[in-house]
Design an enzyme around this catalytic site. Structure first.
Site, PDB file in Angstrom:
ATOM      1  N   CYS A  45       0.931  -1.115   0.123  1.00 51.43           N
ATOM      2  CA  CYS A  45       0.113   0.051  -0.066  1.00 51.43           C
ATOM      3  C   CYS A  45       0.933   1.182  -0.035  1.00 51.43           C
ATOM      4  O   CYS A  45       0.547   2.188  -0.731  1.00 51.43           O
ATOM      5  CB  CYS A  45      -0.929  -0.081   1.146  1.00 51.43           C
ATOM      6  N   CYS A  50      -1.538   1.764  -3.157  1.00 51.72           N
ATOM      7  CA  CYS A  50      -2.607   2.669  -3.031  1.00 51.72           C
ATOM      8  C   CYS A  50      -2.209   4.085  -2.668  1.00 51.72           C
ATOM      9  O   CYS A  50      -2.713   4.906  -3.292  1.00 51.72           O
ATOM     10  CB  CYS A  50      -3.790   2.245  -2.106  1.00 51.72           C
ATOM     11  N   LYS A  53      -0.270   5.555  -5.853  1.00 49.44           N
ATOM     12  CA  LYS A  53      -1.354   5.481  -7.022  1.00 49.44           C
ATOM     13  C   LYS A  53      -2.326   6.660  -6.998  1.00 49.44           C
ATOM     14  O   LYS A  53      -2.891   7.152  -7.660  1.00 49.44           O
ATOM     15  CB  LYS A  53      -2.103   4.163  -7.080  1.00 49.44           C
ATOM     16  N   TYR A 181      -9.759  -3.493 -10.409  1.00 48.88           N
ATOM     17  CA  TYR A 181      -9.434  -2.058  -9.942  1.00 48.88           C
ATOM     18  C   TYR A 181      -8.231  -1.271 -10.192  1.00 48.88           C
ATOM     19  O   TYR A 181      -8.020  -0.155 -10.702  1.00 48.88           O
ATOM     20  CB  TYR A 181      -9.950  -2.007  -8.504  1.00 48.88           C
ATOM     21  N   GLU A 185      -8.052   1.830 -12.558  1.00 51.43           N
ATOM     22  CA  GLU A 185      -7.171   3.381 -11.985  1.00 51.43           C
ATOM     23  C   GLU A 185      -6.058   3.714 -12.837  1.00 51.43           C
ATOM     24  O   GLU A 185      -6.152   5.074 -13.015  1.00 51.43           O
ATOM     25  CB  GLU A 185      -6.602   2.903 -10.544  1.00 51.43           C
ATOM     26  N   HIS A 442     -26.962  21.157   1.262  1.00 47.51           N
ATOM     27  CA  HIS A 442     -27.286  21.647   0.050  1.00 47.51           C
ATOM     28  C   HIS A 442     -26.423  23.032  -0.170  1.00 47.51           C
ATOM     29  O   HIS A 442     -26.273  23.943   0.857  1.00 47.51           O
ATOM     30  CB  HIS A 442     -28.742  22.204  -0.151  1.00 47.51           C
ATOM     31  N   GLU A 447     -25.685  15.346  -0.627  1.00 45.21           N
ATOM     32  CA  GLU A 447     -27.308  15.486  -0.276  1.00 45.21           C
ATOM     33  C   GLU A 447     -28.056  14.278  -0.903  1.00 45.21           C
ATOM     34  O   GLU A 447     -29.320  14.054  -0.664  1.00 45.21           O
ATOM     35  CB  GLU A 447     -27.648  16.829  -0.620  1.00 45.21           C
TER      36      GLU A 447
END
Length: 453
Positions: A45, A50, A53, A181, A185, A442, A447
């Site tokens: 990682c 991760c 990346k 993935y 990516e 908002h 939301e």
């Protein structure tokens, strides 16, 4: 061997996320701990996964955002991109994290051996560099997983996600094998940086395991952004040309693809080769994984395993939790376990997608027709001045009778950041009514979570 005769209470093989966490927590409980790591402290990682990346993802976003800036009144002159600058900045941060993880071990008085270690028995390991044999009351294997390189002619000309962070130059043409993935990516990163990207997959499905509606939306958006796809096309061979470029030959395709790099991203398997686990009576699984019980214990009572090497859930946060739970249980006297329900996950594609809980397909299989699906299909405000027609999609899957939320899945800007909070609600078993009773924040994309119909 009597307990006091062991050199250490715990010897950890692998200083990735799971191994470092287990080492630190075990040491905090008073255990004498040592860890062996043959490369760098931090694991996949931090070093080659991760974290670097995600930094490349951030860097690639500027291509789009700088173009959008003009629509907000900004004048950006002489816009250009320099790959070595981004690459070196990312690698510098990897160095920083390696130092930080090393300091964590040092501060907790965990002894480090920067060499390969192999198991030589239920309570012994051997260091590859010095040949020294060390005894330990418990051994924890946390060696993670390693990219798969399929066997085809010319695979030596291809790279994996391990090497992609060190490219000397930004390639003009990128062929990516796989559609999971990692593949999606890097496809987004290279596409945003101006490369021509072709994704080649053996099947016709991208991101298997994610909600089908989100997969379809991502496919449509990435195709509109210029990423090309070749489905149902296994690799036949890769040939290197005199000028250093590559020719990629695919089954069923009359003409080869021209590429400057070929990135193979077809999955990762547990890194257990040559570990010597058979000396302790441990047989590996079909994928090379270490079989363990609910608490990470192997067939040998003194040897445990956590993280990707067990091939249960290949996610860094899971490895960390498993390492922590192991140390608490074995050395802290705590009845700690890890829950594998409602694990949130994300793909940092462009746009990103994220999900937690059951997909619509999984829910129908588990509950038959007794489910409801709520959704919001909207154009994110962020895209309006960018003149992009791309739309976000949020889905909520609920059990029809109780309206308990079974899963939430979303694609759109900042989807992973938004999902983390939503995952708490799914894990807690909240209902659609609980979401409806919450006032919308908002204007925001988040939301839409409380406005789905």
């Amino acid at each position: 061997m009597a307990e006091q005769e062991f050199d250490y209470d715990l010897f950890v093989i692998g200083a990735g996320s799971g191994g470092v966490r287990a080492s630190r927590i075990a040491a905090s409980h008073g255990a004498r701990v040592a860890v062996a790591e043959e490369y760098r402290v931090g694991g996949t990682c931090v070093i080659r996964g991760c974290v670097p990346k995600k930094l490349l993802v951030y860097g690639s976003h500027f291509a789009e955002e700088l173009q959008d800036a003009a629509n907000y009144g900004w004048t950006v002159e002489k816009m250009s991109f320099d790959w070595p600058t981004l690459r070196d900045a990312v690698l510098k941060d990897v160095d920083r994290l390696n130092t930080a993880y090393t300091s964590t071990l040092e501060n907790n008085k965990v002894e480090r051996f920067l060499e390969r270690a192999t198991v030589t028995g239920p309570n012994t390991v051997r260091l590859g560099g010095s040949g020294r044999e060390i005894s330990a009351r418990y051994i924890l294997v946390a060696t993670g997983a390693w990219p798969v390189m399929p066997d085809f002619p010319g695979n030596e000309h291809c790279i994996t996600s391990n090497e992609v962070f060190h490219l000397e130059n930004l390639p003009k043409r990128v062929v990516i094998s796989g559609a999971g993935y990692i593949a999606m990516e890097f496809a987004g990163i290279f596409n945003a940086l101006g490369c021509h990207v072709t994704v080649v997959n053996r099947s016709e499905t991208i991101l298997r395991g994610y909600d089908e509606s989100l997969r379809d939306r991502l496919l449509q958006i990435t195709m509109a952004r210029g990423i090309e796809y070749k489905f149902n096309c296994p690799f036949e061979k890769v040939e290197k040309q005199a000028d250093g470029s590559l020719q990629v030959f695919l089954a069923g395709q009359p003409d080869p693809l021209a590429a400057d790099i070929v990135l193979v991203a077809t999955g990762r398997l547990p890194k257990t080769d040559g570990l010597g686990l058979e000396t302790a009576g441990i047989e590996l699984g079909a994928q090379g994984e270490i079989p363990v019980d609910d608490h990470g214990r192997t067939a040998c009572d003194s040897i445990y395993a956590v993280g990707d090497v067990t091939n249960r859930v290949q996610l860094t946060p899971i490895a960390i939790r498993e390492g922590h739970a192991f140390a608490d249980r074995v050395f802290g006297g705590k009845d700690t376990s890890v829950s594998y329900d409602c694990i949130p996950s994300a793909v940092f594609s462009q746009p990103p997608l994220a999900g937690v809980g059951l997909t619509e397909s999984q829910a129908r299989q588990a509950f038959g027709g007794n489910i409801k699906v709520y959704s919001s299909d909207f154009r994110p405000m962020k895209n309006i001045f960018g003149h992009r027609p791309e739309r976000g999609l949020y889905k909520m899957i609920v059990e029809a009778t109780s309206e308990r939320v079974l899963g939430i899945h979303m694609i759109g800007p900042e989807a992973p950041e938004i999902l983390q909070a939503a995952a708490i609600a799914v894990k807690a078993g909240l209902t659609k009514a609980d979401f409806d009773a919450t006032v919308a924040l908002h204007p925001s994309m988040a939301e839409e979570l409380v406005l789905m119909r």
